[in-house]
Design a protein around this motif. Structure first.
Motif, PDB file in Angstrom:
ATOM      1  N   SER A 170       0.837  -1.204   0.000  1.00 31.82           N
ATOM      2  CA  SER A 170       0.000   0.000   0.000  1.00 31.82           C
ATOM      3  C   SER A 170       0.872   1.253   0.000  1.00 31.82           C
ATOM      4  CB  SER A 170      -0.889  -0.009   1.246  1.00 31.82           C
ATOM      5  OG  SER A 170      -1.821   1.044   1.202  1.00 31.82           O
ATOM      6  N   PRO A 171       0.401   2.364  -0.575  1.00 30.76           N
ATOM      7  CA  PRO A 171       1.182   3.610  -0.559  1.00 30.76           C
ATOM      8  C   PRO A 171       1.179   4.237   0.827  1.00 30.76           C
ATOM      9  CG  PRO A 171      -0.977   4.038  -1.451  1.00 30.76           C
ATOM     10  CD  PRO A 171      -0.888   2.544  -1.253  1.00 30.76           C
ATOM     11  N   SER A 172       1.948   5.299   0.985  1.00 29.01           N
ATOM     12  CA  SER A 172       1.946   6.027   2.241  1.00 29.01           C
ATOM     13  C   SER A 172       0.605   6.708   2.452  1.00 29.01           C
ATOM     14  CB  SER A 172       3.069   7.072   2.247  1.00 29.01           C
ATOM     15  OG  SER A 172       4.319   6.461   2.071  1.00 29.01           O
ATOM     16  N   VAL A 173       0.358   7.146   3.687  1.00 27.14           N
ATOM     17  CA  VAL A 173      -0.888   7.830   4.018  1.00 27.14           C
ATOM     18  C   VAL A 173      -1.035   9.069   3.149  1.00 27.14           C
ATOM     19  CG1 VAL A 173      -2.154   9.038   5.834  1.00 27.14           C
ATOM     20  CG2 VAL A 173      -0.861   6.958   6.370  1.00 27.14           C
ATOM     21  N   ASN A 174      -2.242   9.230   2.574  1.00 27.96           N
ATOM     22  CA  ASN A 174      -2.603  10.398   1.755  1.00 27.96           C
ATOM     23  C   ASN A 174      -1.845  10.476   0.437  1.00 27.96           C
ATOM     24  OD1 ASN A 174      -4.448  11.275   3.724  1.00 27.96           O
ATOM     25  ND2 ASN A 174      -2.830  12.370   4.828  1.00 27.96           N
ATOM     26  N   LYS A 175      -1.244   9.362   0.000  1.00 31.25           N
ATOM     27  CA  LYS A 175      -0.626   9.301  -1.314  1.00 31.25           C
ATOM     28  C   LYS A 175      -1.550   8.531  -2.259  1.00 31.25           C
ATOM     29  CE  LYS A 175       3.268  11.433  -0.404  1.00 31.25           C
ATOM     30  NZ  LYS A 175       3.647  12.703  -1.091  1.00 31.25           N
ATOM     31  N   SER A 176      -1.428   8.805  -3.564  1.00 30.58           N
ATOM     32  CA  SER A 176      -2.342   8.208  -4.530  1.00 30.58           C
ATOM     33  C   SER A 176      -1.966   6.771  -4.855  1.00 30.58           C
ATOM     34  CB  SER A 176      -2.364   9.038  -5.812  1.00 30.58           C
ATOM     35  OG  SER A 176      -1.134   8.935  -6.494  1.00 30.58           O
ATOM     36  N   SER A 177      -2.975   5.986  -5.196  1.00 31.72           N
ATOM     37  CA  SER A 177      -2.749   4.603  -5.619  1.00 31.72           C
ATOM     38  C   SER A 177      -3.957   4.117  -6.397  1.00 31.72           C
ATOM     39  CB  SER A 177      -2.504   3.686  -4.408  1.00 31.72           C
ATOM     40  OG  SER A 177      -3.685   3.550  -3.647  1.00 31.72           O
ATOM     41  N   VAL A 178      -3.738   3.081  -7.196  1.00 31.93           N
ATOM     42  CA  VAL A 178      -4.796   2.389  -7.933  1.00 31.93           C
ATOM     43  C   VAL A 178      -4.527   0.898  -7.808  1.00 31.93           C
ATOM     44  CG1 VAL A 178      -5.703   1.870 -10.227  1.00 31.93           C
ATOM     45  CG2 VAL A 178      -5.282   4.235  -9.572  1.00 31.93           C
ATOM     46  N   SER A 179      -5.554   0.111  -7.593  1.00 33.74           N
ATOM     47  CA  SER A 179      -5.383  -1.340  -7.513  1.00 33.74           C
ATOM     48  C   SER A 179      -6.625  -2.028  -8.046  1.00 33.74           C
ATOM     49  CB  SER A 179      -5.107  -1.776  -6.061  1.00 33.74           C
ATOM     50  OG  SER A 179      -6.169  -1.388  -5.219  1.00 33.74           O
ATOM     51  N   PHE A 180      -6.432  -3.147  -8.717  1.00 33.64           N
ATOM     52  CA  PHE A 180      -7.554  -3.979  -9.160  1.00 33.64           C
ATOM     53  C   PHE A 180      -7.022  -5.373  -9.485  1.00 33.64           C
ATOM     54  CE2 PHE A 180      -6.042  -1.528 -12.805  1.00 33.64           C
ATOM     55  CZ  PHE A 180      -5.867  -2.482 -13.807  1.00 33.64           C
ATOM     56  N   LEU A 181      -7.930  -6.332  -9.566  1.00 33.00           N
ATOM     57  CA  LEU A 181      -7.562  -7.708  -9.875  1.00 33.00           C
ATOM     58  C   LEU A 181      -7.491  -7.894 -11.386  1.00 33.00           C
ATOM     59  CD1 LEU A 181      -9.715  -9.685  -7.274  1.00 33.00           C
ATOM     60  CD2 LEU A 181      -7.298  -9.040  -7.122  1.00 33.00           C
ATOM     61  N   VAL A 182      -6.445  -8.614 -11.843  1.00 35.70           N
ATOM     62  CA  VAL A 182      -6.197  -8.820 -13.268  1.00 35.70           C
ATOM     63  C   VAL A 182      -6.526 -10.263 -13.625  1.00 35.70           C
ATOM     64  CG1 VAL A 182      -4.439  -8.881 -15.073  1.00 35.70           C
ATOM     65  CG2 VAL A 182      -4.433  -7.033 -13.376  1.00 35.70           C
TER      66      VAL A 182
END
Length: 798
Positions: A106-118
């Protein structure tokens, strides 16, 4: 295509949580919501089933990854505690942890990220997937895994669960180049069927900002998948700081190029390139879009747009990407923002889930039932809504399985419901209906001139019908009625020769003249053919031009040539329907009327004449409803006229105040603060507290505080003393709970005919002290005191 920019279990449409919603996801049978301290499990109808505490008291924990793995009956969560962790939970009981591992995903607190199952496109079983994670840089002491990685979701996969390794000895990844200052990961998704994965990212580099779309071909081999990276810049509209734009891009136009901002490990197959993708259409510009979701239905695209001021809008696009009108599916009372992600109900796509601060809502994606006629159902411009002949209701197609279902055709955005043409040689009128149905259905048409049927012969085959007249003279008034089932659709055509219009009174003649599209001369009381120089109504100003979405009781419009205006029309930007209100009072240059309720945003206002034409325009902006968070003071004396300050937001939108049980409206005044004067309600003295409500258009908003009526203040005597050149006055009063302030009372000291102000020092429950400022060498003697508390005057001699 890419869209850029607790008690008994019951069925609910909303659920409020403690704290603010940080993330949420929807599985095939559950809804999962993350706050700062809890993970909640709910049924699809938002009844809470389980909850799990997630806060770590030593380290701040933010759950950024929340992925329902329905085929494996698990929920994957990853958070920021320490340097990060991932946990596998039972999807039907989140309190049951199946596996947990400290891993920096997971990214740091309040940083952007995107995740999904492939999913893989290689015929593998549906239970084998990778977890794609794209994130900003994390602290150095937690590693430097920035960019895009693929991780296992099962222990049985090569390398074990949550690892990046696979069949190949090299770990696959996609990383930003060293000259990229910041990457903000916006969104990601798989195509359908799942052959490719897409990522949308904002890039800030030394050369400036850019929006980039990345594409990878899904593969069982992680290295093959990252090596397949392709990308393209998206062309942006000219920057408008006041608006966001919703644009549609054709992703099939992405070429075999990799944007120079990114590199692959192992190296990408495609060469570096800076291709630009142009939007096929810009669907909507709006001041505050915060989220978007889309669904394809046949040849239609249905867009759902969340806004920063708490509205959920729906827009439909036809196959040429022409947009219909905007429908507001939901609006919040205040201006809380719709969460950046929205999710459809995976079981029943008739609902969409949205989050607003501390609230999760399940909103119906259609409003078919609000349309009671075939004409209104068609005017909704919603392809999901159609007219069911057997039930005589506007409904979805699955609710009309055994009957013809009449819906809008593909070109309905460019056509009126009924169009007609007249063949002069044969005197034949043909009506065409802009409707769509899978089978031929019977219809009948009548063409009447008052009570006379005009047709020698008529014929009707859906979607058209025709009528042949007995003579070549087109009648003045033709009423055409089309009957489908129990629905009658009526259109009226009125043709008149302007100079030949004759009515009994000048007013009736004027109305008939304007209704026929002719020009009326008020000076000569004559009707003539319209010409370009005819005077039209004009709007100069409109007050107020900012109101609550509940509307406003009193509004005024100033302009010229307003004599023929019959009503005021309000048309929302891209909205299907307009609203009209009558003129309540008029003069040659002013119209007074009420502003109806509306949706948040700006609407166009025009004035309607008797011919139905709308002239000139002004704008009104609808905002959130007012709130009344408090009153000060919270009591008044029984004789009334005490000044009560109202605390809250958007109080300028308020029409009046009501203090119950009285229904007599009180004016809310404003001068930096908002306040009103209480009425005399001596009969309610000592009867407890009374509710205070704000009248906003046709609605009421209750105040958080209540108001008490207490006995009037009673002053008994006064005494004076001299301090230097000043006179100190002490006025005794009976004990009360009025908590009077300096603003409530004015005091004067009287010496014969001379009156001096006594400046108040303090007011207590049993006494008031004030000071008359003297001059050096000038003695002040007070013979009597005059005290005024608003409308009451108390005088007393020494």
């Amino acid at each position: 295509m890419l869209l850029l920019f607790q008690s008994a279990v019951s069925s609910l449409t909303e659920f409020s949580v403690n704290g603010e919603i940080r993330n949420f996801a929807v599985g095939n049978g559950k809804v999962f919501v993350v706050t700062d301290s809890q993970l909640l499990q709910m049924s699809l109808d938002l009844a809470e089933e389980k909850h799990k505490d997630i806060q770590n008291h030593k380290h701040q924990n933010q759950v950024n990854i929340l992925l329902p793995f329905d085929a494996n009956k698990t929920l994957i969560t990853c958070g920021t505690s320490d340097c990060g962790y991932c946990e596998v939970l039972d999807i039907n009981d989140i309190s049951r942890s199946l596996y947990r591992e400290d891993v920096p995903v997971s990214p740091s607190v309040n940083k952007s990220s995107v995740s999904f199952l492939v999913d893989f496109d290689e015929g593998n079983t549906e239970t084998e997937k990778y977890m794609l994670v794209a994130r900003e840089k994390i602290p150095d002491d937690c590693g430097s895994d920035e960019g895009v990685s693929l991780r296992n979701t099962l222990e049985s996969q090569t390398g074990g669960i949550f690892t990046k390794s696979g069949f190949d000895p090299i770990e696959a990844s996609i990383s930003p180049q060293t000259d990229v200052e910041q990457t903000e990961w916006i969104d990601g998704f798989q195509s359908s069927p799942p052959s490719h994965s897409y990522l949308l990212v904002n890039v800030k580099s030394r050369t400036g900002p850019a929006v980039v779309v990345l594409r990878m071909k899904n593969s069982r081999s992680k290295t093959e998948m990252t090596r397949s990276l392709q990308g393209i810049f998206t062309a942006q509209e000219p920057h408008d700081p006041q608006k966001t734009a919703l644009a549609i891009y054709d992703l099939s136009q992405i070429r075999d190029r990799v944007p120079s901002y990114f590199s692959c490990t192992p190296p990408c197959r495609a060469q570096k390139g800076e291709d630009v993708l142009r939007p096929r259409a810009v669907v909507l510009k709006h001041s505050s879009m915060s989220s978007v979701a889309a669904e394809k239905k046949g040849s239609w695209i249905e867009l759902y747009i969340g806004t920063a001021n708490g509205q959920l809008m729906k827009i439909v696009l036809d196959k040429a990407l022409n947009s219909g009108c905007v429908t507001i599916l939901y609006k919040s009372d205040d201006d809380r923002m719709v969460f950046p992600r929205m999710h459809f109900d995976p079981v029943d796509h008739k609902y969409i889930y949205i989050a607003l601060r501390n609230q999760i809502r399940r909103v119906a994606v259609t409003q078919c039932r609000m349309y009671s006629t075939l004409r209104d159902c068609r005017a909704s411009q919603d392809p999901s809504c159609g007219w069911c002949l057997s039930t005589s209701k506007c409904s979805t197609k699955d609710e009309c399985s055994v009957s013809p279902w009449i819906s809008i055709p593909e070109d309905s955005f460019q056509k009126e419901l009924i169009s007609f043409q007249v063949t002069e040689v044969s005197t034949e009128v043909t009506l065409n209906l802009s409707l769509n149905v899978a089978e031929k259905i019977p219809l009948t048409c009548t063409f009447m001139d008052e009570d006379v049927n005009l047709c020698n012969s008529s014929s009707g085959v859906f979607p058209s019908c025709s009528c042949r007249f007995s003579n070549h003279q087109l009648p003045v008034n033709v009423t055409a009625t089309v009957t489908i089932g129990d629905q009658k659709i009526t259109e009226r055509l009125k043709l008149r020769s302007c100079p030949d219009i004759r009515e009994t009174s000048p007013y009736d003649k004027c109305v008939a003249c304007v209704s026929a599209g002719c020009h009326w001369s008020s000076s000569s009381n004559q009707c003539s053919w319209a010409h370009s120089s005819a005077s039209q109504p004009e709007i100069f100003s409109l007050e107020p031009n900012q109101v609550s979405f509940h509307g406003k009781k009193h509004a005024a419009l100033k302009g010229r040539n307003l004599e023929l205006v019959k009503k005021i029309r309000f048309q929302g930007i891209m909205e299907c329907t307009s609203k009209e209100t009558p003129v309540l009072e008029r003069s040659t240059d002013t119209l007074k009327f009420s502003i109806p309720s509306g949706n948040k945003g700006t609407v166009r206002v025009c004035v309607v004449t008797a011919d139905g034409h709308c002239h000139s325009n002004a704008k009104i902006t609808y905002g959130a409803q007012p709130t009344c968070t408090g009153l000060w003071p919270k009591n008044t004396w029984a004789s009334g006229k005490r000044k009560i300050t109202v605390l809250g937001n958007n109080l300028g939108f308020v029409d009046e105040v009501i203090v119950r049980p009285s229904h007599k409206p009180i004016t809310l005044n404003s001068n930096k603060t908002f306040w009103f004067h209480t009425y005399n309600q001596r009969e309610y003295m000592g009867s407890g507290t009374f509710s205070v409500s704000l009248i906003v258009g046709s609605s009421t908003v209750d105040c958080a505080d209540k108001l008490s009526y207490l006995p009037d203040p009673e002053f008994t005597s006064f005494s004076t003393s001299t301090v230097d050149n000043d006179v100190l006055v002490t006025i005794q009063k009976k004990y009360d709970d009025l908590t009077m302030s300096k603003e409530d009372v004015t005091v004067w000291g009287l010496q014969e005919e001379e009156q001096s102000e006594c400046v108040i020092d303090s007011i207590k429950s049993t006494a008031l002290t004030c000071r008359i400022v003297g001059k050096k060498g000038h003695e002040i003697r007070v013979d009597s005191i005059k005290l005024e508390y608003l409308s009451e005057v108390w005088s007393r001699d020494t």
